[in-house]
Design a protein around this motif. Structure first.
Motif, PDB file in Angstrom:
ATOM      1  N   UNK A 302       0.880  -1.175   0.000  1.00  0.00           N
ATOM      2  CA  UNK A 302       0.000   0.000   0.000  1.00  0.00           C
ATOM      3  C   UNK A 302       0.918   1.226   0.000  1.00  0.00           C
ATOM      4  N   UNK A 303       0.782   2.052  -1.018  1.00  0.00           N
ATOM      5  CA  UNK A 303       1.677   3.215  -1.181  1.00  0.00           C
ATOM      6  C   UNK A 303       3.141   2.798  -1.110  1.00  0.00           C
ATOM      7  N   UNK A 304       3.448   1.677  -1.711  1.00  0.00           N
ATOM      8  CA  UNK A 304       4.828   1.206  -1.768  1.00  0.00           C
ATOM      9  C   UNK A 304       5.350   0.660  -0.456  1.00  0.00           C
ATOM     10  N   UNK A 305       4.478   0.525   0.534  1.00  0.00           N
ATOM     11  CA  UNK A 305       4.913  -0.036   1.823  1.00  0.00           C
ATOM     12  C   UNK A 305       4.252  -1.381   2.064  1.00  0.00           C
ATOM     13  N   UNK A 306       4.981  -2.245   2.778  1.00  0.00           N
ATOM     14  CA  UNK A 306       4.446  -3.565   3.093  1.00  0.00           C
ATOM     15  C   UNK A 306       3.548  -3.488   4.316  1.00  0.00           C
ATOM     16  N   UNK A 307       2.356  -4.035   4.209  1.00  0.00           N
ATOM     17  CA  UNK A 307       1.466  -4.118   5.367  1.00  0.00           C
ATOM     18  C   UNK A 307       0.978  -5.560   5.486  1.00  0.00           C
ATOM     19  N   UNK A 308       0.656  -5.991   6.703  1.00  0.00           N
ATOM     20  CA  UNK A 308       0.319  -7.402   6.900  1.00  0.00           C
ATOM     21  C   UNK A 308      -1.145  -7.748   6.620  1.00  0.00           C
ATOM     22  N   UNK A 309      -1.331  -8.969   6.113  1.00  0.00           N
ATOM     23  CA  UNK A 309      -2.663  -9.575   6.053  1.00  0.00           C
ATOM     24  C   UNK A 309      -3.001  -9.995   7.483  1.00  0.00           C
ATOM     25  N   UNK A 310      -4.187  -9.599   7.957  1.00  0.00           N
ATOM     26  CA  UNK A 310      -4.567  -9.948   9.334  1.00  0.00           C
ATOM     27  C   UNK A 310      -5.857 -10.755   9.327  1.00  0.00           C
ATOM     28  N   UNK A 311      -5.907 -11.742  10.166  1.00  0.00           N
ATOM     29  CA  UNK A 311      -7.059 -12.642  10.213  1.00  0.00           C
ATOM     30  C   UNK A 311      -7.009 -13.614   9.056  1.00  0.00           C
ATOM     31  N   UNK A 312      -8.041 -14.430   8.975  1.00  0.00           N
ATOM     32  CA  UNK A 312      -8.086 -15.448   7.923  1.00  0.00           C
ATOM     33  C   UNK A 312      -8.503 -14.840   6.598  1.00  0.00           C
ATOM     34  N   UNK A 313      -7.853 -15.259   5.534  1.00  0.00           N
ATOM     35  CA  UNK A 313      -8.306 -14.931   4.181  1.00  0.00           C
ATOM     36  C   UNK A 313      -9.668 -15.597   3.998  1.00  0.00           C
ATOM     37  N   UNK A 314     -10.668 -14.809   3.567  1.00  0.00           N
ATOM     38  CA  UNK A 314     -12.011 -15.362   3.331  1.00  0.00           C
ATOM     39  C   UNK A 314     -12.123 -15.796   1.871  1.00  0.00           C
ATOM     40  N   UNK A 315     -13.274 -16.329   1.505  1.00  0.00           N
ATOM     41  CA  UNK A 315     -13.468 -16.741   0.116  1.00  0.00           C
ATOM     42  C   UNK A 315     -13.353 -15.545  -0.825  1.00  0.00           C
ATOM     43  N   UNK A 316     -13.913 -14.405  -0.410  1.00  0.00           N
ATOM     44  CA  UNK A 316     -14.010 -13.253  -1.314  1.00  0.00           C
ATOM     45  C   UNK A 316     -13.351 -11.989  -0.790  1.00  0.00           C
ATOM     46  N   UNK A 317     -12.861 -12.018   0.435  1.00  0.00           N
ATOM     47  CA  UNK A 317     -12.310 -10.815   1.077  1.00  0.00           C
ATOM     48  C   UNK A 317     -11.061 -11.158   1.879  1.00  0.00           C
ATOM     49  N   UNK A 318     -10.206 -10.143   2.033  1.00  0.00           N
ATOM     50  CA  UNK A 318      -9.010 -10.283   2.854  1.00  0.00           C
ATOM     51  C   UNK A 318      -8.821  -8.978   3.614  1.00  0.00           C
ATOM     52  N   UNK A 319      -8.506  -9.067   4.899  1.00  0.00           N
ATOM     53  CA  UNK A 319      -8.291  -7.861   5.698  1.00  0.00           C
ATOM     54  C   UNK A 319      -6.797  -7.605   5.865  1.00  0.00           C
ATOM     55  N   UNK A 320      -6.440  -6.326   5.857  1.00  0.00           N
ATOM     56  CA  UNK A 320      -5.046  -5.925   6.059  1.00  0.00           C
ATOM     57  C   UNK A 320      -5.004  -4.833   7.131  1.00  0.00           C
ATOM     58  N   UNK A 321      -3.857  -4.717   7.776  1.00  0.00           N
ATOM     59  CA  UNK A 321      -3.669  -3.713   8.829  1.00  0.00           C
ATOM     60  C   UNK A 321      -2.920  -2.528   8.223  1.00  0.00           C
ATOM     61  N   UNK A 322      -3.620  -1.405   8.053  1.00  0.00           N
ATOM     62  CA  UNK A 322      -2.999  -0.226   7.426  1.00  0.00           C
ATOM     63  C   UNK A 322      -2.748   0.886   8.446  1.00  0.00           C
ATOM     64  N   UNK A 323      -2.682   0.511   9.708  1.00  0.00           N
ATOM     65  CA  UNK A 323      -2.478   1.492  10.768  1.00  0.00           C
ATOM     66  C   UNK A 323      -1.248   2.366  10.509  1.00  0.00           C
ATOM     67  N   UNK A 324      -0.209   1.760   9.963  1.00  0.00           N
ATOM     68  CA  UNK A 324       1.054   2.496   9.795  1.00  0.00           C
ATOM     69  C   UNK A 324       1.136   3.272   8.480  1.00  0.00           C
ATOM     70  N   UNK A 325       0.072   3.263   7.700  1.00  0.00           N
ATOM     71  CA  UNK A 325       0.050   4.048   6.457  1.00  0.00           C
ATOM     72  C   UNK A 325      -1.105   5.052   6.578  1.00  0.00           C
ATOM     73  N   UNK A 326      -0.837   6.230   7.109  1.00  0.00           N
ATOM     74  CA  UNK A 326      -1.916   7.158   7.413  1.00  0.00           C
ATOM     75  C   UNK A 326      -2.680   7.615   6.163  1.00  0.00           C
ATOM     76  N   UNK A 327      -3.955   7.890   6.359  1.00  0.00           N
ATOM     77  CA  UNK A 327      -4.749   8.510   5.299  1.00  0.00           C
ATOM     78  C   UNK A 327      -5.293   7.548   4.258  1.00  0.00           C
TER      79      UNK A 327
END
Ligand code: PLP
Length: 379
Positions: A302-327
């Motif tokens: 995200x914006x050239x920075x690595x952010x982690x996948x958090x929680x389980x990958x779902x069939x159609x969705x994946x959550x990521x933690x973008x706390x460290x990439x403001x805005x």
């Protein structure tokens, strides 16, 4: 990035990279050896017809597929090179093979007889590539069976013996002893053919690993797959050629939300925020080929920075933690595999997170993900 209407998850494929990789394979083997570009499995997920066309433009002398169905798809594109069905034809597919002029791997006399009959019925000849098992223990004749097979099919009407080939089991090993044993068994098979008076013009054994590391296996033609898509089959082979990954799996954030510490994320709540966080949702999941093993392990850009996948990958969705990439909010571009602002995540890195190999990461990208062709990726 190129957008498509609707869901923003796309696989962008660089035709320039595909062509450059094919020319690089040609450079590895020299001008006297033909390149059979392997485009099975929808060209390792890149789109069979577009990739095949790019490889032929870059000088590929033949195209390799696994199944008759794949061969038909390529044949319909009207590219002017032989198409070889490396997995052979199944009973009932002979007429299709003949109608589309496909070349086929074969290792039983019955199958060659049926192919010859089907070819004659439409006034054609079928090109057969004799498949030899030299150590993979998968398909083909043992070297000791090759002589009798050649004698039995040599004079069958409607049949031309166009090639002889085998496949390496471990040419990507640092230790090439097993590959050399296979080379010796292949030599035995070729000698048996010659003794039967059969001299096929096409002799091929080398996959990407052998293209990169084993000149003694180049013969008259080589069959690279993976390297054409920009990846080396093993880390120690990566410096042998300048390869450019040709696929970028991109999407955009669907929704982003600020949450408190101690908030569970996804099925089973396998990730719980340790701090006040911003969690974003991506419209991609394991049904798109983003493996569930990426859960709580993988990273995205995200914006050239690595952010982690958090929680389980779902069939159609994946959550990521973008706390460290403001805005960051809905619509923000995300690269799941590929390059963004000078940062890169390769298929081999994703494979490491998912306990598999780059081959599977690429071929797993689902039909639900549109392929978008560009000449070059945006810088
Ligand atoms: C898949 C395949 C190849 C290509 O292998 P890579 O490791 O991708 O280069 C070559 N030959 C056969 C028979 C195959 O099945």
């Amino acid at each position: 990035m190129r957008d498509v209407p609707g869901r923003p998850t796309v696989a962008e494929v660089s035709l320039g990279a595909l062509r450059a990789n094919c020319r690089e394979a040609q450079a590895c083997v020299g001008p006297g050896v033909g390149v059979m570009a392997v485009v099975k499995a929808d060209a390792y997920g890149h789109g069979a017809v577009a990739a095949a066309r790019a490889f032929v433009e870059a000088g590929a002398a033949a195209l390799g597929v696994s199944t008759v169905e794949e061969g038909v798809e390529i044949a319909r594109a009207g590219l002017d090179v032989p198409i070889v069905v490396l997995g052979g034809a199944f009973p009932g597919e002979e007429a299709t093979v003949a109608a589309h002029g496909l070349a086929v791997a074969a290792w039983t006399v019955e199958s060659v007889r049926a192919l010859g009959a089907a070819a004659r019925a439409v006034g054609r000849t079928v090109a057969v590539h004799v498949k030899v098992n030299t150590g993979m223990t998968r398909l083909g004749l043992e070297p000791g069976e090759v002589g009798a097979f050649a004698a039995a099919i040599r004079d069958l009407p409607g049949v031309a013996i166009a090639g002889v080939f085998s496949h390496f089991a471990s040419a990507d090993d640092l230790d090439t002893a097993a590959a050399r044993t296979q080379l010796a068994r292949f030599a035995e098979a070729r000698a048996a053919l010659a003794a039967a008076g059969v001299h096929p013009p096409l002799v091929h054994l080398a996959n990407s690993a052998a293209v990169l590391s084993l000149p003694a296996a180049h013969f008259t033609m080589v069959r690279p797959g993976l390297m054409l898509y920009g990846y080396a089959p093993a880390p120690h082979l990566a410096a042998r050629a300048r390869l450019r990954p040709a696929l970028c799996l991109r999407t955009r954030i669907t929704q982003a939300r600020a949450v408190a510490a101690e908030t569970p994320v996804g099925y089973g709540g396998t990730f719980v925020t340790a701090r006040p966080s911003v969690i974003a949702t991506l419209p991609i999941g394991y049904a798109d080929g983003y493996h569930r093993l990426a859960s709580n392990r993988a990273q995205v850009l995200v914006r050239g920075r690595r952010v982690p996948v958090v929680g389980r990958v779902c069939m159609d969705h994946t959550m990521i933690d973008v706390t460290d990439v403001p805005g960051v909010g809905a619509g923000e571009p995300v690269v799941v595999l590929g390059v963004q602002d000078g940062a890169a995540i390769g298929a081999d890195e994703v494979a490491g997170w998912c306990d598999t190999i780059s081959y599977e990461v690429l071929t797993a990208i689902g039909r639900r993900v549109p392929r978008v062709y560009v000449e070059e990726f945006d810088a």
